[in-house]
Write an enzyme that holds these catalytic residues in place. Structure first.
Site, PDB file in Angstrom:
ATOM      1  N   SER A 177       0.574  -1.279   0.254  1.00 54.02           N
ATOM      2  CA  SER A 177      -0.011  -0.248  -0.043  1.00 54.02           C
ATOM      3  C   SER A 177       0.840   1.320  -0.374  1.00 54.02           C
ATOM      4  CB  SER A 177      -1.296  -0.369   1.254  1.00 54.02           C
ATOM      5  OG  SER A 177      -1.377   1.198   1.300  1.00 54.02           O
ATOM      6  N   ASP A 208      -1.721   5.969  -3.078  1.00 60.49           N
ATOM      7  CA  ASP A 208      -1.265   5.174  -2.713  1.00 60.49           C
ATOM      8  C   ASP A 208       0.027   4.242  -3.334  1.00 60.49           C
ATOM      9  OD1 ASP A 208      -3.569   4.198  -2.704  1.00 60.49           O
ATOM     10  OD2 ASP A 208      -2.455   3.101  -0.451  1.00 60.49           O
ATOM     11  N   ASP A 255      -1.110   1.264  -3.878  1.00 64.51           N
ATOM     12  CA  ASP A 255      -1.751  -0.147  -4.729  1.00 64.51           C
ATOM     13  C   ASP A 255      -3.330   0.936  -4.924  1.00 64.51           C
ATOM     14  OD1 ASP A 255      -3.048   0.497  -1.412  1.00 64.51           O
ATOM     15  OD2 ASP A 255      -3.688  -1.172  -1.631  1.00 64.51           O
ATOM     16  N   ASP A 286      -6.422   2.182  -3.695  1.00 62.91           N
ATOM     17  CA  ASP A 286      -6.943   2.326  -2.755  1.00 62.91           C
ATOM     18  C   ASP A 286      -7.324   3.495  -2.452  1.00 62.91           C
ATOM     19  OD1 ASP A 286      -5.278   2.223  -0.646  1.00 62.91           O
ATOM     20  OD2 ASP A 286      -5.962  -0.091  -0.379  1.00 62.91           O
TER      21      ASP A 286
HETATM   22 MG    MG Z   1      -3.292   1.531  -0.198  1.00 58.34          MG
END
Ligand code: MG
Length: 451
Positions: free
Chosen positions: A100, A241, A243, A245
């Protein structure tokens, strides 16, 4: 309703996380693959972010899943919400190799349930049990799983986000996308482009060393984004960020938008004319309550962590309660009509829709938002639980919320003292309409803590 956190040994708030090579090793990824393959049969989707340790960890994870008898579909590099979307649509479970927002030396694994949500506490504990008690199965040769590669599947996710909005809603809108060399390089510029925006890309080369900025999209790291927004005359800049999300924004003047304000702005847009519930952790600003009330929505609080938000949204919806929106004050927002997990690409697309509807500049919309003074602090504490118990005792006469640590609600102010999920740390947050009252409340709590 109150979901309570359960103590886990490997899993933190969002999966397993550690420094690649020492804590997060291929050996551990193999064990997680075997354990997940033992718990969930069928076809498992795997994916990863751009980290350099990703290929080794994905290979080990897949080895475990295949040896446990599962078929594996490797979706390649894609955002976590894209894999979550694909799992819900096609697969029996999933796993993403990502750390992340953590620095490049970290990596981790997030496990995805068939409904696309991250694995909850009870199931994570069961998975850990397989690892610690060595009870995972390895199937015989004729039942070993088969592997297939499907790097183009991510386009289904891009398509679903684009189709959630009227065609070309962003026609001609100049925007800058900064995935920070992370997984959203494959998706967000494409999403914005297909919404009709004129897209300028920054840090869109996938690079797991994250040479341009840290994967955490902080105001400091986004100064080049702010500059490019100003020089191109863009309506906003969006950053993710590692990844994707989460999504955060800078306005057309290059000012970073605090994530609680972002949450409030987007909640105001999403909740318009739709009465129901907004779900968020106890650490979120009162902005959401104010915006919720304005739109006829009430706020339901959860422990800190996106899985608690998602699980609470699912459980409320199952009770027939209309759940309109959810999210955290860190740019991780959940659009229940789309999917029940944080989605940075969907957040970026919603900002386009918001600006197209309002016809106002982002900076003026931010200025019109309620403003609160927020103080954040953290300190080391050997026994965080005992400290919280002492505070509960001291403040027993006040309006308390014990969902996660202790939140003291006092008029236009609130304070949260909460043990960290991953370290021997205690986090303190104080918010008030007045900076002076926030400061007073903060000092009062700190003097009690230090006593
Ligand atoms: Mg993340």
């Amino acid at each position: 309703m109150h979901l309570k956190k359960i103590e886990k040994r490997l899993f933190g708030t969002n999966g397993v996380r550690g420094i690649a090579g020492t804590e997060m090793t291929p050996g551990l990824a193999l064990k997680i693959g075997l354990a997940l393959g033992t718990m969930r049969q069928g076809t498992i989707a795997v994916g990863r972010d751009t980290r350099t340790s990703g290929p080794a960890l994905v290979s080990a994870l897949k080895a475990g899943l295949l040896a446990a008898g599962c078929d594996v579909v490797d979706c390649g590099i894609l955002p976590t919400p894209a894999l979550q979307f694909l799992v819900r649509r096609h697969f029996d479970a999933g796993a993403v190799v990502t750390a992340s927002h953590n620095p490049p030396e970290y990596n981790g694994i997030k496990v995805v349930e068939p409904d696309g949500t991250e694995m909850g506490d009870e199931e994570s504990v069961a998975l850990e049990k397989h690892i610690f008690e060595d009870t995972s199965r390895i199937v015989s040769w004729e039942r070993t799983g088969r592997e297939r590669s499907a790097p183009a599947l991510v386009e289904e996710y891009v398509d679903a986000v684009v189709r959630a909005f009227p065609p070309c809603i962003g026609e001609g809108m100049p925007v800058v996308a900064d995935p920070g060399c992370g997984a959203a390089a494959a998706t967000t510029p494409e999403i914005l482009n297909r919404l009709g925006c004129r897209v300028y890309s920054l840090n869109c080369q996938m690079d797991g060393t994250f040479p341009a900025r840290p994967p955490e999209p902080s105001a400091q790291g986004l100064l080049p984004l702010a500059d490019l927004v100003k020089t191109t005359g863009a309506s906003f800049g969006v950053a993710h960020d590692g990844d994707a999300d989460r999504a955060v924004f800078v306005d057309e003047k290059g000012h970073f938008i605090e994530e609680n304000v972002e949450f409030g702005l987007i909640a105001d847009h999403v909740c318009q004319g739709r009465k129901g519930v907004i779900v968020t952790p106890v650490s979120t600003s009162r902005i959401i309550e104010v915006i919720g009330k304005r739109n006829g929505c009430r706020v339901v609080y959860t422990p800190v962590g996106s899985i608690y938000v998602a699980r609470t949204m699912i459980s409320l919806a199952a009770q027939g309660i209309p759940v309109v929106f959810g999210g955290e004050g860190n740019g991780g927002l959940i659009f229940p009509g789309h999917q029940l997990c944080r989605d940075g690409g969907m957040t970026a697309a919603t900002m386009v829709s918001l600006l197209a509807h309002k016809g106002e500049s982002l900076s003026s919309l931010v200025n019109a938002m309620p403003h609160f003074a927020l103080i954040k602090d953290k300190f080391r504490e050997k026994d965080p639980q005992a400290l919280v118990a002492r505070l509960v005792d001291h403040y027993s006469g006040e309006n308390l919320d014990l969902t996660d640590g202790i939140r003291i609600n006092r008029g236009d102010s609130w304070a949260l003292v909460r043990p960290s999920g991953t370290e021997p740390l205690v986090r303190v947050m104080v918010e008030s309409e007045s900076g002076e009252r926030a400061e007073q409340f903060y000092k009062e709590i700190m003097s009690l803590i230090q006593r």
